[in-house]
Design a protein around this motif. Structure first.
Motif, PDB file in Angstrom:
ATOM      1  N   CYS A 128      13.694  -2.024  -7.606  1.00 36.41           N
ATOM      2  CA  CYS A 128      12.359  -1.886  -8.186  1.00 36.41           C
ATOM      3  C   CYS A 128      11.312  -2.502  -7.257  1.00 36.41           C
ATOM      4  O   CYS A 128      10.246  -1.916  -7.029  1.00 36.41           O
ATOM      5  N   ARG A 129      11.612  -3.675  -6.707  1.00 37.28           N
ATOM      6  CA  ARG A 129      10.690  -4.333  -5.776  1.00 37.28           C
ATOM      7  C   ARG A 129      10.480  -3.460  -4.533  1.00 37.28           C
ATOM      8  O   ARG A 129       9.360  -3.328  -4.021  1.00 37.28           O
ATOM      9  N   TRP A 130      11.554  -2.856  -4.050  1.00 35.54           N
ATOM     10  CA  TRP A 130      11.482  -1.975  -2.878  1.00 35.54           C
ATOM     11  C   TRP A 130      10.628  -0.734  -3.166  1.00 35.54           C
ATOM     12  O   TRP A 130       9.805  -0.332  -2.345  1.00 35.54           O
ATOM     13  N   VAL A 131      10.827  -0.142  -4.350  1.00 32.16           N
ATOM     14  CA  VAL A 131      10.047   1.040  -4.734  1.00 32.16           C
ATOM     15  C   VAL A 131       8.556   0.713  -4.781  1.00 32.16           C
ATOM     16  O   VAL A 131       7.721   1.448  -4.253  1.00 32.16           O
ATOM     17  N   ARG A 132       8.219  -0.410  -5.414  1.00 30.82           N
ATOM     18  CA  ARG A 132       6.817  -0.763  -5.600  1.00 30.82           C
ATOM     19  C   ARG A 132       6.162  -1.295  -4.313  1.00 30.82           C
ATOM     20  O   ARG A 132       5.047  -0.890  -3.972  1.00 30.82           O
ATOM     21  N   ASP A 169       7.690  -1.799  -0.841  1.00 31.72           N
ATOM     22  CA  ASP A 169       7.988  -1.210   0.462  1.00 31.72           C
ATOM     23  C   ASP A 169       7.609   0.274   0.514  1.00 31.72           C
ATOM     24  O   ASP A 169       6.972   0.719   1.474  1.00 31.72           O
ATOM     25  N   LEU A 170       7.997   1.026  -0.505  1.00 30.05           N
ATOM     26  CA  LEU A 170       7.625   2.441  -0.543  1.00 30.05           C
ATOM     27  C   LEU A 170       6.182   2.635  -0.983  1.00 30.05           C
ATOM     28  O   LEU A 170       5.563   3.645  -0.675  1.00 30.05           O
ATOM     29  N   GLY A 171       5.658   1.668  -1.737  1.00 32.51           N
ATOM     30  CA  GLY A 171       4.315   1.823  -2.296  1.00 32.51           C
ATOM     31  C   GLY A 171       4.262   2.940  -3.321  1.00 32.51           C
ATOM     32  O   GLY A 171       3.222   3.545  -3.553  1.00 32.51           O
ATOM     33  N   LYS A 180      -0.394  12.112  -3.832  1.00 32.40           N
ATOM     34  CA  LYS A 180       0.832  12.303  -4.599  1.00 32.40           C
ATOM     35  C   LYS A 180       1.289  10.926  -5.060  1.00 32.40           C
ATOM     36  O   LYS A 180       2.004  10.223  -4.334  1.00 32.40           O
ATOM     37  N   PRO A 181       0.862  10.516  -6.250  1.00 29.00           N
ATOM     38  CA  PRO A 181       1.106   9.144  -6.697  1.00 29.00           C
ATOM     39  C   PRO A 181       2.565   8.731  -6.731  1.00 29.00           C
ATOM     40  O   PRO A 181       2.905   7.624  -6.312  1.00 29.00           O
ATOM     41  N   ALA A 182       3.437   9.587  -7.254  1.00 23.84           N
ATOM     42  CA  ALA A 182       4.848   9.209  -7.372  1.00 23.84           C
ATOM     43  C   ALA A 182       5.504   9.043  -6.007  1.00 23.84           C
ATOM     44  O   ALA A 182       6.461   8.296  -5.851  1.00 23.84           O
ATOM     45  N   LYS A 183       4.983   9.747  -5.005  1.00 23.40           N
ATOM     46  CA  LYS A 183       5.553   9.677  -3.664  1.00 23.40           C
ATOM     47  C   LYS A 183       4.851   8.641  -2.794  1.00 23.40           C
ATOM     48  O   LYS A 183       5.317   8.325  -1.699  1.00 23.40           O
ATOM     49  N   GLY A 184       3.713   8.148  -3.249  1.00 21.39           N
ATOM     50  CA  GLY A 184       2.968   7.196  -2.444  1.00 21.39           C
ATOM     51  C   GLY A 184       2.366   7.832  -1.213  1.00 21.39           C
ATOM     52  O   GLY A 184       2.228   7.181  -0.165  1.00 21.39           O
ATOM     53  N   GLU A 185       1.967   9.114  -1.310  1.00 21.53           N
ATOM     54  CA  GLU A 185       1.437   9.842  -0.159  1.00 21.53           C
ATOM     55  C   GLU A 185       0.006  10.275  -0.407  1.00 21.53           C
ATOM     56  O   GLU A 185      -0.361  10.653  -1.517  1.00 21.53           O
TER      57      GLU A 185
END
Length: 231
Positions: A70-74, A76-78, A142-147
């Motif tokens: 979860c920490r990585w998703v939020r 590192d991936l943003g 693209k919010p879910a993708k962080g793009e």
């Protein structure tokens, strides 16, 4: 390169095969496309490859814990991908820690599969703007993708800049005060954050967008704040 999934895609990260199969049966019956991972390392690979619409995440996993994922998703991936934690950790502290990490819901085992389906639908309704994409005259997020992109060219944004742009694009034409932005973007009342900090982040965001296009998407409204010019 991520593979585009069709329909409502769910990644179930659970090391207990019985629970994983049970959740998959209910999800499939509800029309979801289901992906599976039985450890944290595979989960990260699946997220990067498929970018699912929502993540059902056990916390006590081999390889990497659910908290680490979860920490990585939020961070590192943003990514703003919706996350539901499904775990045997039932203490109040565990729940609070889960929400602080960025979970959208927290379900404790043993659980009702029917209730889990309802919770998934509720989270997806609540986070609808974080799935799919928002586009205004060449600017796409693209919010879910962080793009984020301008005319198909990616924008290299920090996590805060991405959150700012997402907030503006959710409220086209609406004047947003610095206080509103502070309350929405910055959590836990971070002491180092001031209205001046907002101005600096917006200045940097504008400069990055203007490297791609002359259009002034984010406009200053003197004495009031900022607004996103959609047209």
């Amino acid at each position: 390169m991520k593979k585009e999934l069709i329909g409502k895609s769910v990644l179930v990260v659970e090391d207990d095969p019985k629970i994983r199969t049970l959740v998959k049966i209910y999800l499939t019956n509800e029309g979801y496309e289901v992906l599976e991972a039985d450890n944290g390392i595979v989960a990260q690979e699946m997220i990067e490859k498929y970018d699912p619409c929502i993540l059902i995440l056990d916390l006590m996993l081999p390889g990497k814990s659910g908290e680490e994922i979860c920490r990585w998703v939020r961070n590192d991936l943003g990514s703003m991908m919706p996350v539901i934690m499904l775990t045997a950790k039932a203490s109040e502290k565990s729940r609070i820690d889960g929400f602080k990490l960025g979970a959208d819901d927290y379900v404790v085992k043993p659980f009702s599969p029917a209730e889990l389906m309802v919770r998934i639908e509720a989270v997806l309704r609540r986070t609808a703007s974080r799935c799919g994409k928002l586009t205004f005259t060449g600017l796409t997020i693209k919010p879910a993708k962080g793009e984020a992109m301008v005319d198909g060219e990616p924008l290299d944004l920090t996590n805060f800049e991405f959150k700012l742009l997402h907030m503006f694009m959710q409220h086209p034409g609406q004047i947003l005060s610095r206080t509103q932005i502070l309350d929405t973007i910055y959590e836990n009342n971070e002491k180092a954050v001031t209205e001046r900090t907002i101005d600096v982040h917006i200045k940097n965001l504008r400069e990055k967008i203007k490297e791609k296009t002359p259009k002034d998407y984010i406009q200053t409204v003197r004495g009031m704040g900022y607004k996103f010019a959609a047209n």
